[in-house]
Design an enzyme around this catalytic site. Structure first.
Site, short mmCIF file in Angstrom:
data_model
loop_
_atom_site.label_atom_id
_atom_site.label_comp_id
_atom_site.label_asym_id
_atom_site.label_seq_id
_atom_site.Cartn_x
_atom_site.Cartn_y
_atom_site.Cartn_z
N ASP A 98 -10.02 -5.37 -3.96
CA ASP A 98 -9.52 -4.16 -3.15
C ASP A 98 -11.04 -3.05 -3.14
OD1 ASP A 98 -7.92 -2.49 -1.70
OD2 ASP A 98 -5.67 -3.18 -2.48
N SER A 155 0.63 -1.23 0.24
CA SER A 155 0.00 -0.03 -0.15
C SER A 155 0.84 1.23 0.16
CB SER A 155 -0.96 0.07 0.97
OG SER A 155 -2.13 0.79 1.13
N HIS A 159 -7.95 -5.22 0.35
CA HIS A 159 -6.42 -4.81 0.54
C HIS A 159 -5.67 -5.84 2.04
CE1 HIS A 159 -4.36 -1.69 0.35
NE2 HIS A 159 -4.40 -1.40 1.12
#
Length: 223
Positions: free
Chosen positions: A173, A119, A204
């Protein structure tokens, strides 16, 4: 460079390390978040890989009401083009570069160092690696995107164009939509970088199949 190195969770092999993976966490997490994956990767002991999980500095994050948390940069909006604060990204990339340089000084050559990120951490990895002057072993960019993709063409160096970049994303996600990761992959590919793209049936996060694939990839690039 006199700046203090980022504090890290450090996991060492049973013998003197000859390779290093520097793994950058996501927003609001810390180096402790991903440290438990090391045994899950089941790397052979003969590989002698050191893992470093640095802690991002604490800073106010605009989209979270200005709350202070560990973050590699501020997120002012969720807009595709301007989600990552460029100045913060550059600042964190410089801190991570200092961490890489410290590993090189300790005796691990840059060609034996993998830069990984999830991320927000992946944003830093994808910003730093194409601009870094030394050759890296590889880059892992998970559930992530690229800061200011339009700058890559003019700022990228040739040093890591052949370096394998493993990109992976969850199809469900909702934090970083899969199209953002795929756009980063396309930008890298169009700029001549050696990136691969894989999606998984997940949100995610990371999943077992992804960890198995990361383990196989690490054994290939560091074996």
């Amino acid at each position: 460079m006199t700046q203090q190195l980022l504090p890290c969770v450090e996991i060492n092999p049973s013998t003197t390390p000859d390779a290093c993976v520097i793994w950058l966490h996501g927003l609001g997490d810390s180096g402790h978040g991903f440290a438990p994956i090391v045994p899950e990767l089941k790397l052979p002991e003969s590989m002698a890989v050191k893992f470093l999980f640095p802690h991002a500095p604490e800073r106010p994050v605009t989209i979270n009401g200005g709350m202070r948390m560990r973050a590699w940069y501020d997120i002012k909006s969720l807009d595709f083009e301007s989600r990552a604060d460029l100045e913060g990204v550059k600042e964190s990339a410089a801190q991570v570069e200092a961490l890489i340089e410290a590993q090189i000084e300790s005796g691990i050559p840059s060609e034996r160092i993998v830069l990984a990120g999830f991320s927000q951490g992946g944003v830093i990895a994808l910003h730093l690696a194409p601009r870094y002057a030394r050759k890296l072993a590889g880059v892992i960019a998970l559930s992530t995107y690229m800061c200011e993709p339009s700058l890559l063409g003019s700022e990228a160096k040739d040093t890591n164009r052949e370096t394998p970049i493993m990109m992976a994303h969850g199809e469900q996600d909702e934090v970083v939509p899969v199209f953002m990761g795929n756009a980063a992959f396309k930008t890298l590919s169009e700029s001549g970088f050696n990136a691969t793209w894989q999606t998984y049936t997940m949100q995610h996060n990371v999943c077992i199949q992804e960890l198995n694939d990361i383990s196989a990839w690490l054994q290939k690039v560091l074996g």
